[in-house]
Scaffold this motif. Structure first.
Motif, PDB file in Angstrom:
ATOM      1  N   UNK A  67       0.850  -1.171   0.000  1.00  0.00           N
ATOM      2  CA  UNK A  67       0.000   0.000   0.000  1.00  0.00           C
ATOM      3  C   UNK A  67       0.898   1.237   0.000  1.00  0.00           C
ATOM      4  N   UNK A  68       0.549   2.186  -0.849  1.00  0.00           N
ATOM      5  CA  UNK A  68       1.285   3.450  -0.894  1.00  0.00           C
ATOM      6  C   UNK A  68       0.265   4.549  -0.634  1.00  0.00           C
ATOM      7  N   UNK A  69       0.410   5.211   0.507  1.00  0.00           N
ATOM      8  CA  UNK A  69      -0.577   6.223   0.882  1.00  0.00           C
ATOM      9  C   UNK A  69       0.049   7.594   0.768  1.00  0.00           C
ATOM     10  N   UNK A  70      -0.673   8.508   0.151  1.00  0.00           N
ATOM     11  CA  UNK A  70      -0.202   9.872   0.076  1.00  0.00           C
ATOM     12  C   UNK A  70      -1.193  10.771   0.793  1.00  0.00           C
ATOM     13  N   UNK A  71      -0.705  11.569   1.735  1.00  0.00           N
ATOM     14  CA  UNK A  71      -1.570  12.486   2.473  1.00  0.00           C
ATOM     15  C   UNK A  71      -1.319  13.894   1.981  1.00  0.00           C
ATOM     16  N   UNK A  72      -2.322  14.479   1.367  1.00  0.00           N
ATOM     17  CA  UNK A  72      -2.134  15.853   0.901  1.00  0.00           C
ATOM     18  C   UNK A  72      -2.354  16.823   2.050  1.00  0.00           C
ATOM     19  N   UNK A  73      -1.864  18.042   1.860  1.00  0.00           N
ATOM     20  CA  UNK A  73      -1.930  19.000   2.964  1.00  0.00           C
ATOM     21  C   UNK A  73      -3.365  19.427   3.241  1.00  0.00           C
ATOM     22  N   UNK A  74      -4.275  19.257   2.269  1.00  0.00           N
ATOM     23  CA  UNK A  74      -5.666  19.610   2.540  1.00  0.00           C
ATOM     24  C   UNK A  74      -6.412  18.476   3.230  1.00  0.00           C
ATOM     25  N   UNK A  75      -5.687  17.429   3.622  1.00  0.00           N
ATOM     26  CA  UNK A  75      -6.286  16.366   4.417  1.00  0.00           C
ATOM     27  C   UNK A  75      -6.746  15.172   3.611  1.00  0.00           C
ATOM     28  N   UNK A  76      -6.775  15.300   2.284  1.00  0.00           N
ATOM     29  CA  UNK A  76      -7.248  14.153   1.507  1.00  0.00           C
ATOM     30  C   UNK A  76      -6.143  13.113   1.386  1.00  0.00           C
ATOM     31  N   UNK A  77      -6.567  11.846   1.315  1.00  0.00           N
ATOM     32  CA  UNK A  77      -5.613  10.741   1.242  1.00  0.00           C
ATOM     33  C   UNK A  77      -5.814  10.008  -0.078  1.00  0.00           C
ATOM     34  N   UNK A  78      -4.723   9.591  -0.659  1.00  0.00           N
ATOM     35  CA  UNK A  78      -4.811   8.841  -1.915  1.00  0.00           C
ATOM     36  C   UNK A  78      -4.028   7.557  -1.765  1.00  0.00           C
ATOM     37  N   UNK A  79      -4.634   6.459  -2.249  1.00  0.00           N
ATOM     38  CA  UNK A  79      -3.900   5.205  -2.317  1.00  0.00           C
ATOM     39  C   UNK A  79      -3.313   5.136  -3.723  1.00  0.00           C
ATOM     40  N   UNK A  80      -2.027   5.409  -3.812  1.00  0.00           N
ATOM     41  CA  UNK A  80      -1.430   5.607  -5.133  1.00  0.00           C
ATOM     42  C   UNK A  80      -1.462   4.346  -5.983  1.00  0.00           C
ATOM     43  N   UNK A  81      -1.431   3.167  -5.328  1.00  0.00           N
ATOM     44  CA  UNK A  81      -1.401   1.966  -6.151  1.00  0.00           C
ATOM     45  C   UNK A  81      -2.731   1.735  -6.854  1.00  0.00           C
ATOM     46  N   UNK A  82      -3.764   2.488  -6.437  1.00  0.00           N
ATOM     47  CA  UNK A  82      -5.064   2.301  -7.078  1.00  0.00           C
ATOM     48  C   UNK A  82      -5.356   3.370  -8.118  1.00  0.00           C
TER      49      UNK A  82
END
Lengths: 366, 531
Positions: A67-82
């Motif tokens: 799992x690769x999780x990216x947390x943006x500064x506006x609070x949203x999270x993205x699972x990059x592998x998806x």
């Protein structure tokens, strides 16, 4: 930078990442964290899987597991592998550069930076239709994008050559332009694949200044792959060391450079000379010295590490990056083994001796 | 003596010796090449038996001509060119020196006098000198016209270079008027002028402009986005049949069906694009080629709808925006409304302006799109697709828009083609058409509108000009038809242009944005694209 976000909030979390090409395990169960506002360096010998990690983070490869999780500064999270490949820069705001420079060589510097603002300008032009009829909204956005491009050209010290084709630039300038182009996408995480490769010391110093400047003024966090230890040690806040797709060390530059596993990975443990070096592990300059002046046996081949093959090898198709871990090839594991069974017997040494070509300490395995 | 110097080694062959030797080689090679092609000819006699005719005389003539040509080139041509180069460098008149010797004022005046005389005496020439010599004189007249035009272009080259686009558009707009005026003057009657202009407006003007438009449409796909499309003619066919079928079956007007045909072609472009665009390079080329053939085969075999190989005839003419028509029997026939003499030339001239407007629309949209984000993304895609994806550009939709936009202009051109011919059949949409359009794009210089227009003019106009060379019948006998050699000449011209200018007539790229000054990008930096 958004002041409300705590400094040490993790921007990128890589958890149990594995990437397998057929039977080859390029990355095995890798976990690390890159913190917001920091420069994280990913280092390791050639063929350690650093670029594969990058390709997984930026969506060019779909990882086998993890799992690769990216947390943006506006609070949203993205699972990059998806996320699909092109949405990672567009939505998760991850930008990258390439090991062998990939500029639009037939377009001018300014055009290169305008292409980077594609998504923003597409919206402003009403997906082309409004812009085609000359609506003022697009003209305003267009002028703004030129201003942003100019800003980054100035930062990269390229504004004098804005109207020249990118292919006409010298090598060091092309590297800076690629970074400027990545910054024009407005990234929160900037991934740089060997940004200092092939640069002379002066250009390398200019690059350091640029990267520090990006970190301090734009708020983007940086993840970089680098062989040039002077860059890594000077500017990075955090270093992750890979060998044969596995993490062997993780920590501050100081702690990493004295880690015997790292030294072993870089220098090898089989040669008698290196054995003696290993005994002097306290010497902090060991890595740096051996990296700055590589000899043909241990150092990176100038060509193999700086411009290792076309990126299509690592991006276009999955058969490119072959990592074969011969039994007993991992130097870090040998260090572990040695420290557990402290005085090594001659018979053990004999089994570790036969080496496959891929098991050389550094260089040539890509 | 330890070291012997071979004296013969040091003697450099004089140009004459070299020329003789090379002439012999060239003769030998051409003999080997042509002994079977030209020396022997198979035929049938009266009882259908195979007979072998020998043509040694012709073979000798060809071989000798090759040898002499090579001799002259090596003995005189090469030294002349070399001296010219030295002189150019010494005098600094790099492009000018050879040309200014060729284009001189006295020669210009002689040519102008010749042109005026020959045009004035056009009708009585055949009576004075016989039809054979008259043919040569007409050829001489054509050469003089070309020389005069070349002189004018040469002496005003600075001005022309600076205002090429404006001058080109002005020339295109004035072309039918000029043709009618010149021909009216020659025959001393307006009606005669109109009648004579048919060939020049239709065979040259309209024909060339259709190909200009098609090539500009394909340029979006191949030149900008770098996607090699070998089946472009399929979209042309979709447009043509859309107008032909809907126009004949439902009687809908051209002005409604023109956008409809474009939309339909764009729809087919998207439909083809979806499965195909993940392919790259050679694979994409083969699949688009197959798509072009499939469309043609469907048109041949779906007889209930398309009437098969027999095609669709009686396609309605374009009206003058519904106000006037070009059918003599209609009450609002243009000549009746405007109270002028009847002529079929009005329709052709109207069609000329229609296709000119459509072509200029294509150019205008292309220029606008290149400065929009989508156009830049197309070019970036051609340069490096992986970098595009790393910048968040959705490459699939970007490619699809390029495909659809190119296909749309192909559809416009197709519906115009159907209206102009009044008849469509699958014969018009063979692979050769795709190949010619692609050849025009490549010859003109991928991405360059001006270069492509010039290439279309040379290629399509050139093959039409071959029909005019009647005097060659005097040389090669009455059976000789120069049109049959047009593909040979087409191929030779392509080889020459590709050797001389590998990136086409206009290889440089115009940047779409600039900070201080607009500098053309040299062709050595641009890429052709891989998919």
């Amino acid at each position: 930078m958004n002041a409300s976000v705590p400094m040490n909030d993790a921007i990128l979390q890589v958890e149990h990442l594995s990437m397998k090409f057929g039977g080859l395990v390029a990355i095995g169960d890798l976990s690390f964290t890159a913190k917001r506002g920091e420069i994280t360096a990913l280092i390791g010998p050639n063929g350690a899987g650093k670029t594969t990690v990058f390709n997984c983070i930026t969506g060019f490869y779909k990882p086998s597991e993890g799992m690769i999780t990216l947390n943006r500064s506006n609070g949203s999270r993205f699972l990059l592998e998806r996320l699909p490949n092109h949405e990672i820069p567009a939505r998760a705001k991850v930008a990258r550069t390439f090991q062998n420079i990939r500029l639009f060589s037939g377009m001018t510097l300014l055009e290169n930076l305008l292409v980077a603002q594609h998504n923003k300008l597409m919206k402003a032009s009403g997906y082309t239709i409004l812009g085609l009829f000359g609506f003022s909204g697009y003209r305003k956005a267009s002028a703004e994008s030129v201003e942003l491009a100019k800003h980054w050209l100035e930062k990269a010290d390229l504004v004098d050559r804005a109207d020249d084709p990118a292919g006409d630039l010298p090598y060091g300038a092309q590297r800076r332009l690629e970074i400027a182009r990545a910054m024009c996408t407005g990234p929160e995480l900037l991934c740089l694949d060997e940004p200092a490769a092939g640069l002379n010391p002066k250009e390398s110093a200019a690059l350091n200044t640029l990267l520090i400047d990006i970190k301090e003024t734009s708020g983007a966090s940086i993840l970089l792959i680098e062989h040039d230890m002077s860059v890594v040690m000077q500017i990075s806040d955090h270093v992750v060391v890979l060998e044969y797709g596995r993490k062997i060390s993780d920590g501050s530059p100081q702690s990493v450079r004295t880690d015997p596993r790292v030294i072993a990975a870089y220098l090898g443990v089989d040669d008698e000379e290196v054995e003696t070096v290993l005994t002097e592990v306290g010497d902090e300059d060991v890595i740096e010295q051996l990296d700055i002046g590589p000899d043909s046996a241990h150092g990176p081949g100038a060509s193999s590490s700086f411009m290792a093959g076309p990126v299509s090898d690592t991006v276009g198709h999955s058969t490119g990056e072959r990592i074969t871990v011969a039994k007993g090839a991992s130097k870090a594991e040998q260090v572990d083994a040695k420290s557990s069974t402290a005085p090594r017997k001659p018979s053990e040494r004999a089994t570790a001796k036969p080496k496959t070509p891929t098991a050389k300490p550094r260089g040539g395995s890509k | 003596m330890a070291v012997t110097v071979n004296p013969e080694r040091d003697v450099v062959a004089t140009p004459m010796q070299r020329a003789l030797r090379e002439a012999l080689y060239a003769g030998a090679i051409s003999l080997g090449l042509f002994v079977l092609f030209i020396g022997l000819k198979t035929g049938q006699n009266i009882s259908n038996e195979l007979v072998l005719t020998t043509r040694w005389g012709l073979l000798v003539a060809v071989v000798v001509a090759t040898a002499i040509g090579r001799f002259l080139y090596v003995a005189y041509g090469q030294p002349f060119l070399a001296n010219q180069k030295i002189a150019d460098v010494a005098t600094g008149l790099l492009p000018a020196s050879a040309a200014s010797r060729f284009f001189q004022l006295p020669a210009f005046i002689v040519a102008v006098v010749l042109v005026v005389l020959l045009f004035a005496l056009n009708n009585s020439l055949a009576g004075w000198v016989g039809p054979g010599a008259a043919g040569y004189l007409q050829f001489l007249r054509a050469l003089s016209v070309i020389y005069v035009l070349a002189c004018v272009i040469y002496y005003f080259r600075g001005f022309i270079h600076a205002n090429f686009t404006k001058l080109g558009i002005a020339a295109l707009i004035l072309y039918p008027i000029l043709v009618v005026a010149v021909l009216s003057l020659m025959s001393w009657s307006i009606v005669g002028g109109l009648q004579g202009s048919l060939k020049w407006v239709d065979n040259y003007g309209i024909q060339i402009l259709i190909y200009v438009m098609l090539a500009w449409g394909l340029n979006i796909v191949v030149g900008l986005a770098g996607l090699l499309d070998l089946g472009y003619v399929a979209f042309y066919a979709v447009g043509a049949y859309a107008y032909a079928l809907l126009g004949t079956q439902y009687g809908l007007s051209f002005w409604i069906l023109l956008p409809a045909a474009g939309a339909m072609a764009a729809f087919w472009g998207v439909l083809l694009g979806f499965p195909v665009l993940r392919l790259r390079g050679d694979y994409l080329a083969i699949v688009t080629l197959a798509f072009g053939e499939i469309i043609r085969l469907v048109l041949i075999n779906w007889r209930e709808v398309t009437n098969g190989s027999a095609g669709i005839s009686g396609i309605p003419k374009v009206t003058f925006f519904g106000l006037m028509t070009f059918n003599v029997s209609d009450p609002n026939y243009i000549a009746k409304v405007l109270h002028i003499a009847q002529s079929s030339a009005y329709y052709k001239i109207f069609l000329y302006y229609l296709i000119l407007a459509l072509a200029l629309l294509t150019a205008f949209v292309t220029i606008r799109l290149r400065r929009m984000p989508v156009g830049r993304a197309w070019e970036a895609l051609r340069e490096d697709e992986i970098a595009c994806r790393s910048l968040g550009i959705n490459t699939t939709t970007t490619k699809l828009t390029a495909f659809a936009t190119g296909a749309m202009f192909g559809g416009f051109a197709g519906s115009f083609f159907a209206a102009r011919q009044g008849f469509v059949s699958p014969e018009s949409f063979i692979f050769l058409e795709s190949a010619i359009i692609l050849a025009i794009v490549v010859l003109g210089g991928m991405g360059s509108l001006v270069g492509i227009a010039v290439a279309a003019m040379v290629m399509i106009g050139g093959t039409e000009v071959l029909r005019e060379l009647d005097f060659l019948k005097q040389v090669f006998g009455p059976d000789f038809t120069p049109e049959l050699y047009r593909m040979l000449l087409f191929g030779m011209a392509m080889v020459i242009v590709m050797l001389w200018k590998p990136r086409g007539f206009v290889g440089t790229r115009e940047p779409t944005a600039f900070l201080k000054e607009r500098k053309a990008v040299s062709s050595s930096f641009t890429k052709e694209g891989h998919g």
